[in-house]
Structure formats: C-alpha cells, structure tokens
Design a protein around this motif. Sequence first.
Motif, mmCIF file in Angstrom:
data_model
loop_
_atom_site.group_PDB
_atom_site.id
_atom_site.type_symbol
_atom_site.label_atom_id
_atom_site.label_comp_id
_atom_site.label_asym_id
_atom_site.label_seq_id
_atom_site.Cartn_x
_atom_site.Cartn_y
_atom_site.Cartn_z
ATOM 1 N N LEU A 99 0.852 -1.752 -0.125
ATOM 2 C CA LEU A 99 0.125 -0.228 -0.268
ATOM 3 C C LEU A 99 0.731 1.153 0.161
ATOM 4 C CD1 LEU A 99 -3.245 0.989 -0.082
ATOM 5 C CD2 LEU A 99 -2.141 1.187 2.635
ATOM 6 N N GLU A 100 1.984 1.109 0.475
ATOM 7 C CA GLU A 100 2.886 2.097 0.590
ATOM 8 C C GLU A 100 3.559 2.354 -0.203
ATOM 9 O OE1 GLU A 100 4.301 2.414 5.161
ATOM 10 O OE2 GLU A 100 4.711 1.123 4.742
ATOM 11 N N GLU A 101 3.529 1.437 -1.506
ATOM 12 C CA GLU A 101 4.830 1.788 -2.660
ATOM 13 C C GLU A 101 3.917 2.264 -3.263
ATOM 14 O OE1 GLU A 101 5.706 -2.521 -2.921
ATOM 15 O OE2 GLU A 101 7.879 -2.543 -2.015
ATOM 16 N N THR A 102 2.372 1.788 -3.250
ATOM 17 C CA THR A 102 1.444 1.819 -4.013
ATOM 18 C C THR A 102 1.183 3.684 -4.473
ATOM 19 O OG1 THR A 102 0.009 -0.051 -4.391
ATOM 20 C CG2 THR A 102 -1.587 1.796 -5.103
ATOM 21 N N LEU A 103 0.977 4.050 -3.114
ATOM 22 C CA LEU A 103 0.434 5.476 -2.473
ATOM 23 C C LEU A 103 1.902 5.907 -2.402
ATOM 24 C CD1 LEU A 103 -1.622 4.821 0.167
ATOM 25 C CD2 LEU A 103 -1.815 5.401 -2.112
ATOM 26 N N GLY A 104 3.352 5.385 -2.718
ATOM 27 C CA GLY A 104 4.464 6.551 -2.760
ATOM 28 C C GLY A 104 4.994 7.184 -1.005
ATOM 29 N N ILE A 105 3.968 6.708 -0.361
ATOM 30 C CA ILE A 105 3.900 7.610 0.553
ATOM 31 C C ILE A 105 3.940 6.469 2.245
ATOM 32 C CG2 ILE A 105 2.022 8.563 1.145
ATOM 33 C CD1 ILE A 105 3.319 11.268 2.429
ATOM 34 N N ALA A 106 4.812 6.759 3.053
ATOM 35 C CA ALA A 106 5.165 5.889 4.441
ATOM 36 C C ALA A 106 3.686 6.579 5.176
ATOM 37 C CB ALA A 106 6.060 6.244 5.094
ATOM 38 N N LEU A 107 2.731 5.588 5.111
ATOM 39 C CA LEU A 107 1.368 5.935 6.230
ATOM 40 C C LEU A 107 1.284 5.841 7.780
ATOM 41 C CD1 LEU A 107 -0.481 3.672 3.855
ATOM 42 C CD2 LEU A 107 -0.131 6.231 4.517
ATOM 43 N N VAL A 108 2.851 4.824 8.190
ATOM 44 C CA VAL A 108 3.459 4.189 9.293
ATOM 45 C C VAL A 108 4.568 4.407 9.873
ATOM 46 C CG1 VAL A 108 1.369 2.720 9.917
ATOM 47 C CG2 VAL A 108 3.392 1.912 9.130
ATOM 48 N N GLN A 109 4.628 4.284 11.186
ATOM 49 C CA GLN A 109 6.259 4.645 11.523
ATOM 50 C C GLN A 109 6.641 2.958 12.502
ATOM 51 O OE1 GLN A 109 6.043 8.573 13.554
ATOM 52 N NE2 GLN A 109 7.148 9.416 11.438
ATOM 53 N N ARG A 110 7.329 2.544 12.033
ATOM 54 C CA ARG A 110 6.883 1.286 13.448
ATOM 55 C C ARG A 110 8.853 1.716 14.122
ATOM 56 N NH1 ARG A 110 5.904 -2.450 8.074
ATOM 57 N NH2 ARG A 110 6.554 0.180 7.665
ATOM 58 N N THR A 142 10.151 -1.652 17.555
ATOM 59 C CA THR A 142 10.269 -2.228 18.137
ATOM 60 C C THR A 142 9.726 -2.749 19.306
ATOM 61 O OG1 THR A 142 11.747 -1.864 19.889
ATOM 62 C CG2 THR A 142 12.400 -2.915 17.864
ATOM 63 N N ARG A 143 8.610 -1.399 19.639
ATOM 64 C CA ARG A 143 7.776 -1.356 20.563
ATOM 65 C C ARG A 143 6.560 -0.752 20.149
ATOM 66 N NH1 ARG A 143 11.262 1.369 24.859
ATOM 67 N NH2 ARG A 143 11.558 2.512 23.633
ATOM 68 N N SER A 144 6.278 0.039 18.933
ATOM 69 C CA SER A 144 5.142 0.286 19.222
ATOM 70 C C SER A 144 5.180 0.946 17.637
ATOM 71 C CB SER A 144 5.278 1.966 19.205
ATOM 72 O OG SER A 144 5.561 3.126 19.348
ATOM 73 N N VAL A 145 3.947 1.424 17.101
ATOM 74 C CA VAL A 145 3.947 1.722 15.546
ATOM 75 C C VAL A 145 2.718 3.457 16.373
ATOM 76 C CG1 VAL A 145 2.080 0.746 14.084
ATOM 77 C CG2 VAL A 145 3.270 -0.553 14.585
ATOM 78 N N SER A 146 3.066 3.903 14.987
ATOM 79 C CA SER A 146 2.293 5.036 15.069
ATOM 80 C C SER A 146 2.364 5.481 13.226
ATOM 81 C CB SER A 146 2.982 6.303 15.338
ATOM 82 O OG SER A 146 4.595 5.825 15.234
ATOM 83 N N LEU A 147 0.812 6.351 13.614
ATOM 84 C CA LEU A 147 0.992 6.782 12.112
ATOM 85 C C LEU A 147 1.876 8.200 11.964
ATOM 86 C CD1 LEU A 147 -2.950 6.265 11.705
ATOM 87 C CD2 LEU A 147 -1.705 4.689 10.940
ATOM 88 N N THR A 148 1.729 8.037 10.349
ATOM 89 C CA THR A 148 2.472 10.098 9.931
ATOM 90 C C THR A 148 2.127 10.459 9.696
ATOM 91 O OG1 THR A 148 2.555 8.722 7.926
ATOM 92 C CG2 THR A 148 4.290 7.913 8.788
ATOM 93 N N GLU A 149 1.970 11.716 9.663
ATOM 94 C CA GLU A 149 0.736 12.877 8.975
ATOM 95 C C GLU A 149 0.126 12.262 7.833
ATOM 96 O OE1 GLU A 149 0.605 17.548 7.146
ATOM 97 O OE2 GLU A 149 2.974 16.088 7.526
ATOM 98 N N ALA A 150 0.370 11.027 6.921
ATOM 99 C CA ALA A 150 0.062 11.201 5.885
ATOM 100 C C ALA A 150 -1.632 9.827 5.915
ATOM 101 C CB ALA A 150 0.949 10.549 4.367
ATOM 102 N N GLY A 151 -0.618 9.011 7.213
ATOM 103 C CA GLY A 151 -1.604 7.707 7.325
ATOM 104 C C GLY A 151 -2.321 8.554 8.087
ATOM 105 N N GLU A 152 -2.270 9.800 8.915
ATOM 106 C CA GLU A 152 -3.609 10.391 10.117
ATOM 107 C C GLU A 152 -4.810 10.501 9.048
ATOM 108 O OE1 GLU A 152 -3.921 10.156 13.302
ATOM 109 O OE2 GLU A 152 -2.025 9.789 14.022
ATOM 110 N N ARG A 153 -3.994 11.459 7.597
ATOM 111 C CA ARG A 153 -4.918 11.604 7.374
ATOM 112 C C ARG A 153 -6.026 10.826 6.293
ATOM 113 N NH1 ARG A 153 -3.034 16.610 3.258
ATOM 114 N NH2 ARG A 153 -2.374 18.147 5.723
ATOM 115 N N LEU A 154 -5.281 9.611 6.345
ATOM 116 C CA LEU A 154 -5.584 8.094 4.823
ATOM 117 C C LEU A 154 -6.345 7.998 5.803
ATOM 118 C CD1 LEU A 154 -6.167 6.814 2.523
ATOM 119 C CD2 LEU A 154 -3.477 5.439 3.401
ATOM 120 N N TYR A 155 -6.140 7.814 7.263
ATOM 121 C CA TYR A 155 -7.036 7.487 8.117
ATOM 122 C C TYR A 155 -8.464 8.323 8.300
ATOM 123 C CZ TYR A 155 -9.343 5.053 11.964
ATOM 124 O OH TYR A 155 -9.728 3.960 13.189
ATOM 125 N N ALA A 156 -8.077 9.279 8.680
ATOM 126 C CA ALA A 156 -9.242 10.137 9.122
ATOM 127 C C ALA A 156 -10.820 9.686 7.925
ATOM 128 C CB ALA A 156 -9.581 11.919 9.367
#
Length: 296
Positions: A41-52, A54-68
Amino acid sequence: MQPDLNALAVFALVAEERSFRAAADRMGVTRSAVSQTMKRLEETLGIALVQRTTRSVSLTEAGERLYAEIAPAIADMRAAMETTGDLRGRPRGQLRLAVSSIAERFLSGPFLATFAETHPEVQIDITVTDEEFDIVAEGYDAGVRLGEVIEQDMIAMPVAGDERQLAVCAPAYRDRFGAPSHPRELAGRRCIGWRRAPKVAPYRWEFAENGKEFSVAVAPEITTNDMALMIKLAIAGAGITFGMEESFRPWIDRGELVPVLEDYCPRFAGFYLYYPSRRNVAPKLRALVDHLRRHG
C-alpha cells in the motif's frame, strides 16, 4: 489509481490497533501478511503511512489523513455487513414477488395477511403482472405463474391443486343465442377476449378433445387485459369469455355466469411459486415457502 480495498481495510485495522500483531489477530492472518500488505500500500501511494519501532506503531501525517478519510466508510461497511448477517437469522427485509394476475388463491387476502402478521419484519412488495420476464434479472425474489411456463432451472412448488380454464357467459346470453356445442362454433359468436399487453395478439382459447389439445383463435368484439372487466361484461350479456375457473367461480356459484363447452375444458397443472436454485435461500423467502406448505 484503482484503490486496493483489502489493503485499505488492513491499514484501518493497523491504525485502530496501533499494532501489526493485534491487527493480524483480528483478521486471523500472520503478522508477516499484514506487514507485506502495508508495504504494498505504501509503495502504491508513494508515501509512508506508519512509523514502526520494536515496541510501537504510529501513523505518519499522511497516515493520519488517510485514516481520517476512510474511517467513516470502513465503519459503514462493517455496519452493512452486520445488518446483512442479521438477515441470515430471521425473516426480515423486502420480499419482492411477481405474481400472475389470475393466481387467485395466492393473491387471496387471507394467505398474504396471515403471512404478513406472522412475519412483521418482512415488507412484501407484489407486482401483479402477466408479462413474462426473468425474475432474477429484474430483482425479484420469487414469482407465481402457471407451471407450464416456468423455466426448468427454477425451484417450483404448487400454490394449489390442478386448475382448468372455462368458457362462460350470462344465462341471458345463453338463453337468447344458445350454448355452443363445440369450440369451433366460437368463431361466429360474440366473444370477450384477453391480451396481456398492448400490441400483443389476443390470447387463443385452449381446449382438448379426445385427449388432444387444440386452440381457437376467436375474433373478440371486446379485448382487454383486465379480468374484472371481462367478468362484468360477460355478466352484462356482452358475450362469451374465457379464463381460469377460480376467477369465475364466485359468479358461477351465484348463477350470474354459466359454463359452456365444459366437456372440452380439461384440468392441468396449476400455479407454482418459483425461485432460483440457490444453496442458501434468504430467510424471508424460506418463511414464505414454509407458510405456503402450511397454508397453501
């Protein structure tokens, strides 16, 4: 760009859980499968959606916007799936039926009224029509027709017993002009004919003699697609008309109409409820089938 709906659904779960493992557990797949889907999905969109980490996963700004943007649609789809799942459990929803206008017993008030009372969550939508068409293509759940015109790939069950067609007229007409002794004599009689639609030839009256069927193309003085009008005209002495015995029975019993040519009017298979052959019949249709078995 054609959206990958499956990948978006996986992303929505990751965004909700903030965990690849938790998202994988909810879907019943491996963590690796979730990771690979997110990567595509990230390769298709050409942008990172999550930051990973070893302990957590968070959304990038692009990820937050897409999820909203997609979260309301995802919620609506889940609600729709739950509603659809509810339909498996009990009869509910709209039941669309295409029924022949002369299927008297099925269209009788008591049968449909008791079904509606027993299943209040089913909304019955009946189109009374004599047009022949594909009920599946037109979005109907089932139909009611004479057995002889039902496609062989349909499931069919009888609505009632055998039927027959009768030629009838008013006693006054019979007394004035005499009853025909053979269907061939109808060519010289005043007749009230039926046609199912404009620009369609009037229905040929069907009889049998010595086990052989034949039809008569009468020349009706009056033609209509309304059985009620045919009955009114016949009672008024306008001529001989032809149709299902059940349609005429109340007026025959009262002496307002009399049958003629009965010896040439054999019985045949009557009306059937029919519906497409499916592995899982919807509860609303199954309820109608069961009601017909009990009260038909």
